[in-house]
Structure formats: C-alpha cells, structure tokens
Design an enzyme around this catalytic site. Structure first.
Site, PDB file in Angstrom:
ATOM      1  NE  ARG A 201       5.655  37.947  57.208  1.00 18.66           N
ATOM      2  CZ  ARG A 201       5.938  36.748  57.701  1.00 18.66           C
ATOM      3  NH1 ARG A 201       7.027  36.110  57.327  1.00 18.66           N
ATOM      4  NH2 ARG A 201       5.134  36.172  58.559  1.00 18.66           N
TER       5      ARG A 201
ATOM      6  CE  LYS B 237       8.431  27.901  59.673  1.00 18.12           C
ATOM      7  NZ  LYS B 237       7.634  28.840  58.817  1.00 18.12           N
ATOM      8  CG  ASN B 238      11.448  29.054  56.616  1.00 22.84           C
ATOM      9  OD1 ASN B 238      10.241  29.037  56.845  1.00 22.84           O
ATOM     10  ND2 ASN B 238      12.306  29.724  57.361  1.00 22.84           N
TER      11      ASN B 238
ATOM     12  CB  CYS C 113       1.377  37.767  60.368  1.00 25.68           C
ATOM     13  SG  CYS C 113       3.075  38.211  60.051  1.00 25.68           S
TER      14      CYS C 113
ATOM     15  CG  ASP D 260      13.023  33.259  60.793  1.00 30.69           C
ATOM     16  OD1 ASP D 260      12.272  34.219  61.036  1.00 30.69           O
ATOM     17  OD2 ASP D 260      12.790  32.433  59.896  1.00 30.69           O
TER      18      ASP D 260
ATOM     19  NE  ARG E 266       2.967  29.421  61.879  1.00 26.43           N
ATOM     20  CZ  ARG E 266       3.790  30.449  61.657  1.00 26.43           C
ATOM     21  NH1 ARG E 266       4.143  31.257  62.637  1.00 26.43           N
ATOM     22  NH2 ARG E 266       4.252  30.667  60.445  1.00 26.43           N
TER      23      ARG E 266
END
Length: 419
Positions: A122, A22-23, A117, A306, A398
């Site tokens: 951030r 994803k990243n 968020c 993460d 996600r």
C-alpha cells in the site's frame, strides 16, 4: 498476551447491534485537525485502532474526553507539534491520514512513512503526487515525509487507480484550499461519504458525494460539530457470515443495508434468507448447509476485500467448488494455511484460491496474522468440531469491538484467556 478458545458446533441465533465504523472513525478523527473548535463523535467503536489514533493526536497536542454516555469529545484545533512519529505510525496504516489535514491547516507536516504491512505494501505515492498537484512541496528522507505549502490551490486530481486513503487525504486537504478541487476516479466507499458528510457539517463544501467525481470548494475555516459515525458494514458482514457458517439466524440492528449490497447478494447466493428493514438486517439459514460461491474482490460497490477471508472460511464447509480471487492486496491469503490445518481443501494459485467444500472442519491451534484473517479463523472455529485456539487476537481488537462478547450473546462457546 490473550488468545481465544472456541468450542465449535453451536448454531448462532439472536440479535446484536452493529458498532460504529472503524473505517469512518479514523479519518473523521484526523479531520478534527481541520476544525477551529472541538468535535464530539457518537457511535464511535471501542477499538485499538481508535485508541492509537487518539494517542497520535495527543502526541501532537490534541485533547480528548470519553464522556459517560460514550460520546467522544476531541479537540485537535490547536496542535503544538506537527510531527507524526514513527513509533505510532508504524502500528496503523491509516496514520498517513494525518498528512492532508496538517498541511491544509498549518502549511507543514512531518509524517513517518508507514511502511508495509502483513497484507500488502500500500504505497503512499498516490497521496504525495496528489498533494503536490495541490501546491505542496514534498521531500521524503530518513523514513519521513516532509511536506510544506504556503497555500494549497484547488485543481483537478486524477487518480491512476482507485485508492480509499489517498481520496480521503485529498478531500481533507482540499477543504481549506483556495479555489475548487475536483477528484476524478475517487473511491466511492460509504466511509468516504461519511467523512464528506461530517466535513460538510463542519462547514466544508463538498458535492457529488458517493460518486467517482468529487468536487470540493475550499473554505476559509471549519468549525467543531457533533456527528454520529455510520455503522460498520464489515463488522456486520462478519457476524452475518458467522450465523451462515453455523446454520443459524441473526438480526443486526443499527445497520444500513444499502451499503452492503454485494455482501448480501453473496449471502443470498449461498442459500440464506435475507430480510432488510430501515435499520436492520436479518439472516436465516434454517439449518441448511451453505452453497459454494465464487468471490472476486474489487472496489466499492463491488465485493469488498475486507470480506474475502470471511467468505473463504464459509466456502470451506459449503456444498460444491468455488474460487476466491483477490485483486486489491497482493498478500491477503495468509489465513489459507491455517484453514488448511483445520481440514479445509484449499489450493492457492497466484491471487486465486480454489476451494472444495468439506462437510466439516476440525478444531486446531491457529495463529492470527492480520485483522480480517483473524476473523475468518474465528468463523471457522465456530463451525468446526472440537476446540479451536487462536493466538495473537490483538489483530481482532483493531477492528472488532469485544467480538467474543457479541458472539456469546448469539450462543457461541468462546472465551478470551491469557497465556
């Protein structure tokens, strides 16, 4: 709205294939703006964040086709709008990555501020300061970033703190800048290296990839390419922990173990047998209870933030006491109250959680709050006695490609049901 229902207590065994990262996928999709032709991505994961990125690009005039072999064809070469609207940007923090490519290719951009968020604020000040140093004029008003540059000029960029997305934004902007840009204190995540490798395939001139000092020699244009996204080390780490927390064994194919040294080191520390080959990782707990391990998150190549929530779940049923310290985000412990409802012995002190391992957790009705916290609740549910129900699983979508289907392949009793 969907929820997951888990019947815990089954040791997981089997083999699965890691999805694409994803990243990596998100910045590479935004990098398609820089190309003068279409790009084709292989190994792209089927995630809601990828879908959101594609919708944002489409709103600005891009086109895409998901081909029958799951290759993703994206043509962002001729945008008709240079506005990234709030309605999409608010749903995904990574949307700020549209700023650098638009500014480099078109000389202007209007991008909604992403705001805060669940896991932290951030702020985007590091992005804006670096782009101004490249020659951009930036104004923030009415919730939007207005950026303009007749030409970006290469320079030395010094980041006060390591930042993944700001590093990515500057890399993309600098590829089409005049002259040479050197980024000091750059983030070193494998996903940044993947972005750089993709850009170089497109014709960029980026050197010292994988280090904290990146050098980008600007070029006049970039071309379309076909590129394979690297495997997702966080997804792989999550499934390794799933096997560890249930006392099982697992092999993950299509995975580069070199990017996971910190995670694998902690899994060895808990008592797992780990075997790595060129493109696979095998973990075997042999039915043993894990040993408690201390965790402190930091920037790559250290232990990733993460994976913090997943190891917190693992420590709840481990033998011994442990501490988990979060140094990246200020509010990344929202899974703690939910795990406590399952019988975990957890005490939150500032940015550290103290954990005393219990022999077993008990299933409960839980509420997911963010992506990785959601994953930790799934892991806890797999190990718990009884039934665990997890609401708001859209957070999981996600970052995890059909997580319940992969877990079923490993022997988990887990179902996605609609309210």
């Amino acid at each position: 709205m969907y929820k997951l229902v888990i019947q815990g207590g089954n040791a997981l065994h089997g083999t699965i294939r890691a999805a694409g990262s994803k990243n990596s996928s998100l910045p590479i999709l935004f990098a398609s703006i820089l190309a003068d032709g279409p790009i084709t991505l292989t190994n792209t994961p089927h995630l809601s964040d990828v879908s959101t990125t594609l919708r944002l690009l489409m709103d600005m005039g891009a086109e895409f086709i998901l081909e029958s072999n799951n290759d993703l064809f994206v043509d962002s070469s001729k945008l008709t709008s240079l506005v990234a609207d709030y309605n999409l940007v608010k749903t995904m923090r990574a949307s700020i990555l549209v700023l650098g490519p638009m500014l480099a290719k078109y000389g202007e951009a209007k991008v909604s501020l992403p705001g805060g968020c669940a896991i932290g604020t951030r702020p985007v000040n590091l992005h804006l300061k670096a782009l101004e140093e490249l020659g951009a004029t930036i104004e923030v008003k009415n919730g939007y970033i207005y950026a303009q540059a007749d030409a970006l000029i290469g320079t030395d960029i010094y980041f006060d703190q390591v930042t993944v997305t700001a590093t990515e934004n500057v890399i993309m902007a600098a590829t089409l800048a005049k002259g040479t840009t050197t980024i000091h204190n750059a983030a070193q995540e494998p996903e940044i290296s993947d972005l750089c490798n993709c850009l170089n395939t497109m014709g960029a001139k980026i050197s010292n990839i994988g280090t904290s000092t990146l050098t980008i020699e600007g070029v006049k244009s970039l071309s379309g390419v076909k590129y394979s996204v690297c495997p997702d080390r966080i997804e792989a780490g999550t499934y390794l922990v799933a096997a560890a927390i249930t006392g099982g064994s697992i092999t993950i194919k299509n995975m580069r173990h070199q990017s996971m040294r910190a995670t694998l080191g902690k899994l060895i520390e808990i008592g797992a047998d780990i075997k790595t080959e060129n493109n696979s990782i095998t973990l075997d707990m042999k039915g043993r209870r894990p040993k408690a391990v201390n965790i402190k998150t930091s920037t790559y190549p250290n232990f990733p933030t993460d994976m913090q929530a997943q190891f917190t779940a693992l420590n709840t049923i481990a033998d011994g006491h442990s501490s988990i310290t979060e140094t990246i985000f200020e509010n990344r412990f929202m899974h703690i109250p939910e795990l406590s409802r399952m019988g975990a012995d957890l005490t939150l002190e500032g940015n550290t959680v103290l954990c005393k391992g219990v022999k077993s957790l008990t299933g409960a009705h839980l509420m997911a709050t963010d992506l990785r916290a959601s994953a930790s609740l799934v892991l806890a549910g797999l190990a718990a006695k009884g039934t665990t129900t997890i609401e708001r699983v859209y957070h999981l979508d996600r970052g995890y490609e059909t997580i319940e289907e992969k877990l079923k392949l490993l022997g988990a009793q887990i179902e996605r049901v609609q309210d």
